[in-house]
Design a protein around this motif. Sequence first.
Motif, PDB file in Angstrom:
ATOM      1  N   LEU A  17       0.824  -1.205   0.000  1.00 31.36           N
ATOM      2  CA  LEU A  17       0.000   0.000   0.000  1.00 31.36           C
ATOM      3  C   LEU A  17       0.861   1.258   0.000  1.00 31.36           C
ATOM      4  CD1 LEU A  17      -2.763  -0.927   2.617  1.00 31.36           C
ATOM      5  CD2 LEU A  17      -2.971  -0.934   0.117  1.00 31.36           C
ATOM      6  N   ASP A  18       0.333   2.318  -0.587  1.00 28.35           N
ATOM      7  CA  ASP A  18       0.998   3.611  -0.551  1.00 28.35           C
ATOM      8  C   ASP A  18       0.899   4.202   0.849  1.00 28.35           C
ATOM      9  OD1 ASP A  18      -1.397   5.785  -0.529  1.00 28.35           O
ATOM     10  OD2 ASP A  18      -1.970   4.022  -1.694  1.00 28.35           O
ATOM     11  N   ALA A  19       1.571   5.327   1.073  1.00 32.36           N
ATOM     12  CA  ALA A  19       1.668   5.901   2.412  1.00 32.36           C
ATOM     13  C   ALA A  19       0.300   6.227   3.012  1.00 32.36           C
ATOM     14  CB  ALA A  19       2.533   7.158   2.369  1.00 32.36           C
ATOM     15  N   ARG A  20      -0.568   6.872   2.241  1.00 28.77           N
ATOM     16  CA  ARG A  20      -1.885   7.256   2.770  1.00 28.77           C
ATOM     17  C   ARG A  20      -2.700   6.018   3.125  1.00 28.77           C
ATOM     18  NH1 ARG A  20      -6.693   8.358  -0.399  1.00 28.77           N
ATOM     19  NH2 ARG A  20      -8.304   9.343   0.909  1.00 28.77           N
ATOM     20  N   PRO A  62       9.246   0.006   2.881  1.00 31.06           N
ATOM     21  CA  PRO A  62       8.685   1.339   2.606  1.00 31.06           C
ATOM     22  C   PRO A  62       9.337   2.063   1.448  1.00 31.06           C
ATOM     23  CG  PRO A  62      10.054   1.368   4.578  1.00 31.06           C
ATOM     24  CD  PRO A  62       9.872  -0.070   4.202  1.00 31.06           C
ATOM     25  N   ASP A  63      10.600   1.706   1.124  1.00 31.09           N
ATOM     26  CA  ASP A  63      11.299   2.402   0.047  1.00 31.09           C
ATOM     27  C   ASP A  63      11.200   1.683  -1.289  1.00 31.09           C
ATOM     28  OD1 ASP A  63      12.778   0.352   1.119  1.00 31.09           O
ATOM     29  OD2 ASP A  63      14.602   1.516   1.452  1.00 31.09           O
ATOM     30  N   TYR A  64      10.458   0.584  -1.349  1.00 34.11           N
ATOM     31  CA  TYR A  64      10.282  -0.129  -2.606  1.00 34.11           C
ATOM     32  C   TYR A  64       8.795  -0.185  -2.950  1.00 34.11           C
ATOM     33  CZ  TYR A  64      10.240  -3.876  -6.086  1.00 34.11           C
ATOM     34  OH  TYR A  64      10.046  -4.614  -7.228  1.00 34.11           O
ATOM     35  N   ASP A  71       7.688   7.887   2.962  1.00 33.60           N
ATOM     36  CA  ASP A  71       8.816   8.680   3.434  1.00 33.60           C
ATOM     37  C   ASP A  71       8.991   8.526   4.944  1.00 33.60           C
ATOM     38  OD1 ASP A  71       7.163  10.570   4.853  1.00 33.60           O
ATOM     39  OD2 ASP A  71       6.827  11.644   2.990  1.00 33.60           O
ATOM     40  N   ARG A  72      10.118   9.009   5.429  1.00 34.23           N
ATOM     41  CA  ARG A  72      10.491   8.770   6.819  1.00 34.23           C
ATOM     42  C   ARG A  72       9.520   9.412   7.808  1.00 34.23           C
ATOM     43  NH1 ARG A  72      16.688   9.375   7.911  1.00 34.23           N
ATOM     44  NH2 ARG A  72      16.571   7.616   6.475  1.00 34.23           N
ATOM     45  N   SER A  73       9.064  10.631   7.524  1.00 37.55           N
ATOM     46  CA  SER A  73       8.164  11.288   8.471  1.00 37.55           C
ATOM     47  C   SER A  73       6.850  10.531   8.598  1.00 37.55           C
ATOM     48  CB  SER A  73       7.906  12.741   8.045  1.00 37.55           C
ATOM     49  OG  SER A  73       7.254  12.791   6.781  1.00 37.55           O
ATOM     50  N   ARG A  74       6.315  10.042   7.478  1.00 38.73           N
ATOM     51  CA  ARG A  74       5.071   9.268   7.535  1.00 38.73           C
ATOM     52  C   ARG A  74       5.317   7.925   8.220  1.00 38.73           C
ATOM     53  NH1 ARG A  74       0.323   9.848   4.541  1.00 38.73           N
ATOM     54  NH2 ARG A  74       1.002  12.014   4.404  1.00 38.73           N
ATOM     55  N   LEU A  75       6.476   7.362   7.977  1.00 39.70           N
ATOM     56  CA  LEU A  75       6.826   6.091   8.611  1.00 39.70           C
ATOM     57  C   LEU A  75       6.936   6.265  10.125  1.00 39.70           C
ATOM     58  CD1 LEU A  75       7.445   3.189   7.669  1.00 39.70           C
ATOM     59  CD2 LEU A  75       9.871   3.786   7.767  1.00 39.70           C
ATOM     60  N   GLU A  76       7.561   7.333  10.547  1.00 42.29           N
ATOM     61  CA  GLU A  76       7.687   7.589  11.981  1.00 42.29           C
ATOM     62  C   GLU A  76       6.320   7.789  12.629  1.00 42.29           C
ATOM     63  OE1 GLU A  76      10.398  10.855  12.025  1.00 42.29           O
ATOM     64  OE2 GLU A  76      12.182   9.568  11.892  1.00 42.29           O
ATOM     65  N   GLU A  77       5.387   8.389  11.884  1.00 41.03           N
ATOM     66  CA  GLU A  77       4.028   8.527  12.401  1.00 41.03           C
ATOM     67  C   GLU A  77       3.397   7.159  12.638  1.00 41.03           C
ATOM     68  OE1 GLU A  77      -0.249  10.649  11.192  1.00 41.03           O
ATOM     69  OE2 GLU A  77       1.510  10.866   9.877  1.00 41.03           O
ATOM     70  N   MET A  78       3.605   6.232  11.717  1.00 41.45           N
ATOM     71  CA  MET A  78       3.050   4.889  11.856  1.00 41.45           C
ATOM     72  C   MET A  78       3.716   4.133  13.004  1.00 41.45           C
ATOM     73  SD  MET A  78       2.381   3.618   7.957  1.00 41.45           S
ATOM     74  CE  MET A  78       2.802   4.784   6.678  1.00 41.45           C
ATOM     75  N   ILE A  79       5.015   4.313  13.155  1.00 44.61           N
ATOM     76  CA  ILE A  79       5.719   3.685  14.274  1.00 44.61           C
ATOM     77  C   ILE A  79       5.163   4.206  15.594  1.00 44.61           C
ATOM     78  CG2 ILE A  79       7.955   3.546  15.450  1.00 44.61           C
ATOM     79  CD1 ILE A  79       9.236   3.510  12.631  1.00 44.61           C
ATOM     80  N   GLY A  80       4.861   5.497  15.639  1.00 42.63           N
ATOM     81  CA  GLY A  80       4.266   6.081  16.832  1.00 42.63           C
ATOM     82  C   GLY A  80       2.921   5.485  17.182  1.00 42.63           C
ATOM     83  N   LEU A  81       2.258   4.899  16.172  1.00 35.86           N
ATOM     84  CA  LEU A  81       0.963   4.241  16.393  1.00 35.86           C
ATOM     85  C   LEU A  81       1.126   2.745  16.655  1.00 35.86           C
ATOM     86  CD1 LEU A  81      -1.058   6.055  13.576  1.00 35.86           C
ATOM     87  CD2 LEU A  81      -1.312   6.394  16.044  1.00 35.86           C
ATOM     88  N   GLN A 109      21.965   2.158   2.978  1.00 33.40           N
ATOM     89  CA  GLN A 109      20.621   2.723   3.088  1.00 33.40           C
ATOM     90  C   GLN A 109      19.820   1.996   4.168  1.00 33.40           C
ATOM     91  OE1 GLN A 109      18.668   3.833  -0.574  1.00 33.40           O
ATOM     92  NE2 GLN A 109      16.703   3.047   0.130  1.00 33.40           N
ATOM     93  N   LEU A 110      19.989   0.690   4.257  1.00 32.24           N
ATOM     94  CA  LEU A 110      19.320  -0.065   5.315  1.00 32.24           C
ATOM     95  C   LEU A 110      19.836   0.368   6.680  1.00 32.24           C
ATOM     96  CD1 LEU A 110      17.521  -2.303   6.425  1.00 32.24           C
ATOM     97  CD2 LEU A 110      19.317  -3.946   5.855  1.00 32.24           C
ATOM     98  N   VAL A 111      21.135   0.556   6.800  1.00 28.81           N
ATOM     99  CA  VAL A 111      21.701   1.020   8.065  1.00 28.81           C
ATOM    100  C   VAL A 111      21.119   2.375   8.443  1.00 28.81           C
ATOM    101  CG1 VAL A 111      23.830   1.789   9.194  1.00 28.81           C
ATOM    102  CG2 VAL A 111      23.821  -0.299   7.817  1.00 28.81           C
ATOM    103  N   ALA A 112      20.954   3.254   7.464  1.00 30.39           N
ATOM    104  CA  ALA A 112      20.374   4.568   7.742  1.00 30.39           C
ATOM    105  C   ALA A 112      18.946   4.442   8.259  1.00 30.39           C
ATOM    106  CB  ALA A 112      20.410   5.428   6.475  1.00 30.39           C
ATOM    107  N   TRP A 113      18.167   3.519   7.677  1.00 35.11           N
ATOM    108  CA  TRP A 113      16.810   3.278   8.169  1.00 35.11           C
ATOM    109  C   TRP A 113      16.837   2.780   9.615  1.00 35.11           C
ATOM    110  CZ3 TRP A 113      12.408   4.949   6.407  1.00 35.11           C
ATOM    111  CH2 TRP A 113      12.171   5.116   5.035  1.00 35.11           C
ATOM    112  N   ILE A 114      17.710   1.822   9.881  1.00 34.74           N
ATOM    113  CA  ILE A 114      17.777   1.253  11.238  1.00 34.74           C
ATOM    114  C   ILE A 114      18.168   2.332  12.244  1.00 34.74           C
ATOM    115  CG2 ILE A 114      18.990  -0.410  12.713  1.00 34.74           C
ATOM    116  CD1 ILE A 114      19.349  -2.139  10.125  1.00 34.74           C
TER     117      ILE A 114
END
Length: 294
Positions: free
Chosen positions: A167-170, A192-194, A199-209, A230-235
């Motif tokens: 699914l897309d971000a929304r 999330p990147d494939y 994006d990271r801000s939307r991902l962080e919102e989902m992690i917060g939930l 890039q994976l290390v940066a995500w982690i």
Amino acid sequence: MTVVDELLDGAVDLHCHSGPSPMPRRITHVEAARQAADAGFRAIVVKCHYHDTVTDVLAMQPLLEDLPIEVYGGIAMNSVNGGLNPWAVDRSLKMGGKVIWFPTISSHIHLEHSAHHAETQSHFQPLGMMQSAEVSVFDADGGVRPEVRQIVEQAKAEGALVSTGHLDARSALAVVRTAHDVGHDRVIISHPDYVSDIDRSRLEEMIGLGAVVEHEVAMYHRDHIFPAEQLVAWIRAVGAEHTVLGSDLGQVGNPLPVEGYRGLLPRLLDLGIGEDEIDLMIRRNPARLIGLDG
């Protein structure tokens, strides 16, 4: 025994693409289970975009019962499976399903991606008669379809994991918010990147939930699609405590699942990811998400 051998002991792969499948596979579920068991894995979850893999696992049970590993299946809510189909979800869960994937090859963003990338189209739609129709989590007025809540509630009742699929971000956020509203804390956002382009801000919102991010070994093994950095940066950005690593392997032309882990883990260690972080991402987090530790 090497460090990687020790790390793989007790690992859980939530994203194994073994066969049978309409898409070409290198190994069957039994072969995938045997290879994972030989490496010390605790469990694998086998996935197909086109059918419920729970019935595969049950049919193969006589060949699996002597292996020291748990093998689970689930269902992806693509058009070929009836889309957002609570009846199919109920059947899958009642027969032992551990994962409900929201639309993958039937998501709007996946279909858009396929329309502009011939490689994606040929990989995910190998048979002309099995082309996907779009399955949306939104109704014609833009509201979240009631089936989304119903399916998440079904997963919660059975202790199953919910994946946002492709699914897309929304759309993914709508699923995560629904899970948060009903108190279900077993939710992952896959790669999330494939394709999904979250994006990271939307991902962080989902992690917060309460959601956890699933990154795929297939995409970073030998820098196949993205560099391991890039994976290390995500982690580093979201934390190993909010991350799992699934293989997303088994396809013809790709490494075998265990080979993928053996190739990527040393690279992560070299790039500064700690053994305790890897333990979280391949053992403790995925085990919790499918209820192996209660």
